[in-house]
Design a protein around this motif. Structure first.
Motif, mmCIF file in Angstrom:
data_model
loop_
_atom_site.group_PDB
_atom_site.id
_atom_site.type_symbol
_atom_site.label_atom_id
_atom_site.label_comp_id
_atom_site.label_asym_id
_atom_site.label_seq_id
_atom_site.Cartn_x
_atom_site.Cartn_y
_atom_site.Cartn_z
ATOM 1 N N ALA A 1 0.830 -1.208 0.000
ATOM 2 C CA ALA A 1 0.000 0.000 0.000
ATOM 3 C C ALA A 1 0.863 1.257 0.000
ATOM 4 N N GLU A 2 1.944 1.260 0.778
ATOM 5 C CA GLU A 2 2.808 2.432 0.832
ATOM 6 C C GLU A 2 3.526 2.672 -0.492
ATOM 7 N N PHE A 3 3.845 1.615 -1.206
ATOM 8 C CA PHE A 3 4.495 1.776 -2.508
ATOM 9 C C PHE A 3 3.584 2.522 -3.480
ATOM 10 N N PHE A 4 2.312 2.146 -3.536
ATOM 11 C CA PHE A 4 1.390 2.823 -4.446
ATOM 12 C C PHE A 4 1.165 4.272 -4.036
ATOM 13 N N PHE A 5 1.139 4.551 -2.730
ATOM 14 C CA PHE A 5 0.930 5.927 -2.277
ATOM 15 C C PHE A 5 2.084 6.829 -2.690
ATOM 16 N N HIS A 6 3.306 6.407 -2.415
ATOM 17 C CA HIS A 6 4.454 7.257 -2.740
ATOM 18 C C HIS A 6 4.705 7.308 -4.246
ATOM 19 N N MET A 7 4.353 6.253 -4.958
ATOM 20 C CA MET A 7 4.452 6.303 -6.416
ATOM 21 C C MET A 7 3.451 7.304 -6.974
ATOM 22 N N PHE B 1 -8.006 7.909 6.854
ATOM 23 C CA PHE B 1 -8.097 7.681 5.406
ATOM 24 C C PHE B 1 -9.438 8.179 4.863
ATOM 25 N N ILE B 2 -10.524 7.849 5.549
ATOM 26 C CA ILE B 2 -11.847 8.302 5.100
ATOM 27 C C ILE B 2 -11.942 9.820 5.139
ATOM 28 N N HIS B 3 -11.419 10.425 6.193
ATOM 29 C CA HIS B 3 -11.431 11.888 6.289
ATOM 30 C C HIS B 3 -10.622 12.514 5.156
ATOM 31 N N PHE B 4 -9.471 11.912 4.830
ATOM 32 C CA PHE B 4 -8.648 12.427 3.732
ATOM 33 C C PHE B 4 -9.376 12.311 2.398
ATOM 34 N N GLN B 5 -10.048 11.179 2.159
ATOM 35 C CA GLN B 5 -10.755 10.988 0.894
ATOM 36 C C GLN B 5 -11.949 11.942 0.774
ATOM 37 N N LEU B 6 -12.678 12.150 1.872
ATOM 38 C CA LEU B 6 -13.805 13.084 1.826
ATOM 39 C C LEU B 6 -13.327 14.502 1.535
ATOM 40 N N ARG B 7 -12.241 14.906 2.160
ATOM 41 C CA ARG B 7 -11.709 16.243 1.901
ATOM 42 C C ARG B 7 -11.225 16.362 0.461
ATOM 43 N N ARG B 8 -10.604 15.314 -0.041
ATOM 44 C CA ARG B 8 -10.126 15.330 -1.430
ATOM 45 C C ARG B 8 -11.285 15.414 -2.404
ATOM 46 N N TRP B 9 -12.354 14.653 -2.201
ATOM 47 C CA TRP B 9 -13.518 14.705 -3.082
ATOM 48 C C TRP B 9 -14.222 16.055 -2.994
ATOM 49 N N ARG B 10 -14.269 16.614 -1.772
ATOM 50 C CA ARG B 10 -14.909 17.930 -1.616
ATOM 51 C C ARG B 10 -14.144 18.990 -2.403
ATOM 52 N N GLU B 11 -12.820 18.953 -2.298
ATOM 53 C CA GLU B 11 -12.019 19.908 -3.068
ATOM 54 C C GLU B 11 -12.181 19.702 -4.574
ATOM 55 N N TYR B 12 -12.303 18.446 -4.995
ATOM 56 C CA TYR B 12 -12.471 18.166 -6.423
ATOM 57 C C TYR B 12 -13.801 18.718 -6.934
ATOM 58 N N TRP C 1 -4.242 3.615 -5.307
ATOM 59 C CA TRP C 1 -3.773 3.486 -3.922
ATOM 60 C C TRP C 1 -4.935 3.364 -2.950
ATOM 61 N N ALA C 2 -6.018 4.106 -3.160
ATOM 62 C CA ALA C 2 -7.169 4.047 -2.262
ATOM 63 C C ALA C 2 -7.765 2.641 -2.225
ATOM 64 N N VAL C 3 -7.870 1.999 -3.379
ATOM 65 C CA VAL C 3 -8.409 0.636 -3.429
ATOM 66 C C VAL C 3 -7.462 -0.340 -2.736
ATOM 67 N N VAL D 1 -7.530 0.072 1.191
ATOM 68 C CA VAL D 1 -8.694 -0.521 1.861
ATOM 69 C C VAL D 1 -8.579 -2.036 1.906
ATOM 70 N N VAL D 2 -8.156 -2.638 0.798
ATOM 71 C CA VAL D 2 -8.022 -4.101 0.748
ATOM 72 C C VAL D 2 -6.965 -4.579 1.738
ATOM 73 N N THR D 3 -5.823 -3.904 1.783
ATOM 74 C CA THR D 3 -4.759 -4.322 2.707
ATOM 75 C C THR D 3 -5.163 -4.122 4.162
ATOM 76 N N ARG D 4 -5.940 -3.068 4.469
ATOM 77 C CA ARG D 4 -6.411 -2.892 5.845
ATOM 78 C C ARG D 4 -7.328 -4.040 6.260
ATOM 79 N N LEU D 5 -8.218 -4.446 5.369
ATOM 80 C CA LEU D 5 -9.127 -5.553 5.683
ATOM 81 C C LEU D 5 -8.360 -6.853 5.893
ATOM 82 N N PHE D 6 -7.384 -7.132 5.031
ATOM 83 C CA PHE D 6 -6.573 -8.338 5.201
ATOM 84 C C PHE D 6 -5.757 -8.275 6.488
ATOM 85 N N THR D 7 -5.231 -7.102 6.806
ATOM 86 C CA THR D 7 -4.424 -6.961 8.025
ATOM 87 C C THR D 7 -5.255 -7.243 9.272
ATOM 88 N N LEU D 8 -6.428 -6.639 9.353
ATOM 89 C CA LEU D 8 -7.288 -6.858 10.522
ATOM 90 C C LEU D 8 -7.746 -8.309 10.605
#
Length: 377
Positions: A224-230, A315-326, A248-250, A253-260
């Motif tokens: 997940a970190e590789f896709f974010f920094h890329m 993560f959800i807060h970041f995505q909501l702020r990003r969509w709002r700005e978009y 990266w967003a997809v 989320v998938v890696t968080r679910l697998f981790t938990l």
């Protein structure tokens, strides 16, 4: 061997001298250890820095297998690979990132973030490939029950122990790099928190003999970190290109679910079924005995769930702020386009000077605006 171009010389042993020559100093120390391997008197000491220690012969059905466990001498090996990480950091910075930065002409803030993401992309990509190779060759993917069977996993294969030592060395080397790279004061607390979290998790898995579970979790996290920094690198080169952030967003989320899921499966259901939960000082499972306590295990599981929940909330807060700005940007563009169209329609048409009489345009003095034909001589 010079890693950095120096416009002027600095006083010996000064701060600027140390900052500009830290990779060269580290290279000299590493070279001295390698030269010590050539002499019989110093070879035994040099091996303490280069190779993992505490190897034991474990009897198996096919014979004896050499495996390793942890000890205090591991700190010497980690110290050696800290200098290796410093050298590799300087090589990536000098021969890759600095050359790209000269072409992009980024601001100071973006320049710092670009260097950070560039270093982490190289590290995460290497770690993902290495970790995937270890997980597949050791059979942890094909046999998930091996993550908790025969716990505690006191004895480790060579590649597993070497991987953990290198991971600890890399994140420990990131601490002096904050000084060497002259990171801005505003960025230091965030990076210190990131480094501390990685060190706690990796050292915890190593000392609690949860190395198998730790390998799977590191693989998911680094992916997940590789896709974010890329995505950040691509964004700095082209600010209109944000497609990798969606990828990266997809993946996140998938890696968080697998981790938990893995945490609950191994800690909540797998480890309570382990038969050997007694303290055995001869095997060195002091930390494992503590972890087999149900109260301690449930406390760790609760902390992990709370930490994962906080990560998902950010993560959800970041995505909501990003969509709002978009959407705000899109609506402002539509309003600007509509306003420009309205002005263009309301603009008066340019009329010819004079007035019309019987369908013919006349000038103000009563003459026709047509040009007179000149008679040929």
């Amino acid at each position: 061997m010079a890693f950095r171009r120096r416009a002027k010389s600095h006083p010996l042993f000064s701060q600027e001298f140390l900052i500009h020559n830290h990779a060269d100093i580290g290279f000299c120390l590493v070279l001295s250890v390698l030269i010590a391997l050539m002499f019989e008197v110093t070879a035994k000491t040099a091996f303490l820095f280069i190779l993992p220690q505490y190897n034991v012969s474990v009897p198996t059905a096919d014979g004896e297998l050499v495996q390793y466990h942890y000890g205090l001498t591991d700190l010497v090996t980690i110290l050696f690979y800290i200098f290796i990480a410093i050298i590799l950091h300087a090589v990536v910075q000098e021969y890759a990132l600095d050359k790209i930065n000269r072409r992009l002409h980024l601001s100071k803030v973006k320049h710092s973030k670009f260097n950070e993401s560039g270093q982490l992309v190289a590290f995460h990509l290497t770690s993902v490939i290495w970790c995937l190779y270890v997980v597949v060759t050791e059979g942890y993917v094909s046999n998930p029950r091996s993550l908790w069977e025969n716990y505690p996993h006191v004895y480790l294969p060579f590649q597993v122990k070497f991987f953990y030592l290198c991971q600890l060395a890399y994140w420990l080397h990131a601490l002096p790099e904050l000084y060497f790279q002259k990171v801005r004061k505003e960025e230091i607390p965030r990076q210190l928190r990131c480094i501390a979290l990685y060190l706690v998790h990796i050292a915890g898995a190593y000392l609690l003999n949860l190395t198998r579970l730790g390998l799977i979790l590191l693989l998911l996290q680094y992916l997940a970190e590789f896709f974010f920094h890329m995505a950040r690198l691509v964004y700095f080169t082209d600010e209109n290109n944000e497609k990798l952030f969606n990828v990266w967003a997809v993946v996140f989320v998938v890696t968080r679910l697998f981790t938990l899921t893995l945490y609950i499966l191994v800690i909540g259901f797998g480890l309570p079924r382990v038969e050997n939960q007694a303290l055995d000082p001869e095997r060195g499972n002091f930390f494992s005995f503590l972890f087999n306590n149900i109260l301690f295990r449930m406390s760790v599981l609760l902390l992990v769930c709370l930490f994962q929940a906080s990560v998902m909330w950010r993560f959800i807060h970041f995505q909501l702020r990003r969509w709002r700005e978009y959407w705000n940007e899109q609506s402002s563009r539509k309003r600007a386009t509509a306003a420009a169209g309205t002005k263009q329609q309301a603009k008066p048409l340019k009329r010819d000077s004079g007035y019309h009489e019987n369908g013919v345009v006349k000038a103000e003095n009563g003459t026709s605006p047509r040009t007179k034909k000149l008679k040929s001589p």
